[in-house]
Design a protein around this motif. Structure first.
Motif, PDB file in Angstrom:
ATOM      1  N   THR A   1      38.538  20.125  50.041  1.00 57.18           N
ATOM      2  CA  THR A   1      39.157  21.316  49.458  1.00 57.18           C
ATOM      3  C   THR A   1      40.657  21.156  49.597  1.00 57.18           C
TER       4      THR A   1
ATOM      5  N   GLU B   1      33.398  23.653  58.896  1.00 62.51           N
ATOM      6  CA  GLU B   1      33.340  22.443  58.085  1.00 62.51           C
ATOM      7  C   GLU B   1      32.425  21.410  58.726  1.00 62.51           C
TER       8      GLU B   1
ATOM      9  N   SER C   1      33.327  17.274  55.419  1.00 62.68           N
ATOM     10  CA  SER C   1      33.972  18.324  54.640  1.00 62.68           C
ATOM     11  C   SER C   1      35.345  18.587  55.243  1.00 62.68           C
TER      12      SER C   1
ATOM     13  N   THR D   1      33.323  16.180  50.844  1.00 60.23           N
ATOM     14  CA  THR D   1      33.790  17.346  50.100  1.00 60.23           C
ATOM     15  C   THR D   1      35.192  17.666  50.593  1.00 60.23           C
TER      16      THR D   1
ATOM     17  N   GLU E   1      29.234  10.800  51.255  1.00 57.44           N
ATOM     18  CA  GLU E   1      29.677  11.850  50.358  1.00 57.44           C
ATOM     19  C   GLU E   1      30.631  12.760  51.125  1.00 57.44           C
TER      20      GLU E   1
ATOM     21  N   THR F   1      38.127  22.394  45.009  1.00 56.77           N
ATOM     22  CA  THR F   1      37.221  21.609  45.837  1.00 56.77           C
ATOM     23  C   THR F   1      36.537  20.562  44.977  1.00 56.77           C
ATOM     24  N   LYS F   2      36.511  19.336  45.483  1.00 54.48           N
ATOM     25  CA  LYS F   2      35.812  18.243  44.802  1.00 54.48           C
ATOM     26  C   LYS F   2      34.989  17.477  45.818  1.00 54.48           C
ATOM     27  N   THR F   3      33.857  16.977  45.352  1.00 56.17           N
ATOM     28  CA  THR F   3      33.009  16.125  46.168  1.00 56.17           C
ATOM     29  C   THR F   3      33.060  14.731  45.568  1.00 56.17           C
TER      30      THR F   3
END
Length: 145
Positions: free
Chosen positions: A60, A29, A33, A58, A56, A111-113
């Protein structure tokens, strides 16, 4: 002589590949993330995440429990008790959340960003299913300047 040059080149390339893989660390990761799991005992693991403001991210979400779970992040000015106690219209609830991952089945993941809030502080993430936050399915997203 040609064999010696070829051998030296191959060894050199292998050493470079080995060094590059060692520099990668053990985590797959990136710093932005994260994986969060809802566990069988109604907790998030991990239950705290730290991100830089405005970056940004990410995320999960893995449901490792035996019932459906969700993961939602409140906007900074919202209180969890207010959101859980109020009988909200769906549109009102969306406005109070910085991120929504709707109910997912046991064993599933999503999963979303999203962009982290620009204001530093602690943001609550929680499961919005009735009683789940009260059972302990709550965590903290810390946004650093």
């Amino acid at each position: 002589m040609r064999i010696k040059q070829t051998f030296t080149a191959v060894v050199g390339l292998l050493l470079i590949a080995l060094l590059l893989s060692a520099c990668g660390g053990t985590s797959s990761e990136s710093p932005n993330s994260f994986t969060v799991a809802a566990t069988e005992d109604f907790t998030y693991s991990p239950n705290t995440i730290s991100v830089a403001a405005g970056q940004e991210v990410t995320l999960t979400f893995n449901n490792e429990g035996s019932v459906e779970h969700s993961l939602n992040i409140l906007n900074s000015d919202e209180e969890l008790e207010h959101v859980l106690e109020e009988d909200h219209e769906e549109e009102e609830l969306h406005e109070e959340l910085a991120l929504e991952i709707h109910e997912i089945e046991p064993g599933a993941s999503e999963t979303k960003t999203f962009t982290a809030p620009t204001e530093a502080g602690d943001y609550i993430f929680f499961c919005s299913l009735p009683g789940h936050a009260d059972e302990g399915l709550v965590g903290t997203l810390t946004v650093t300047p």
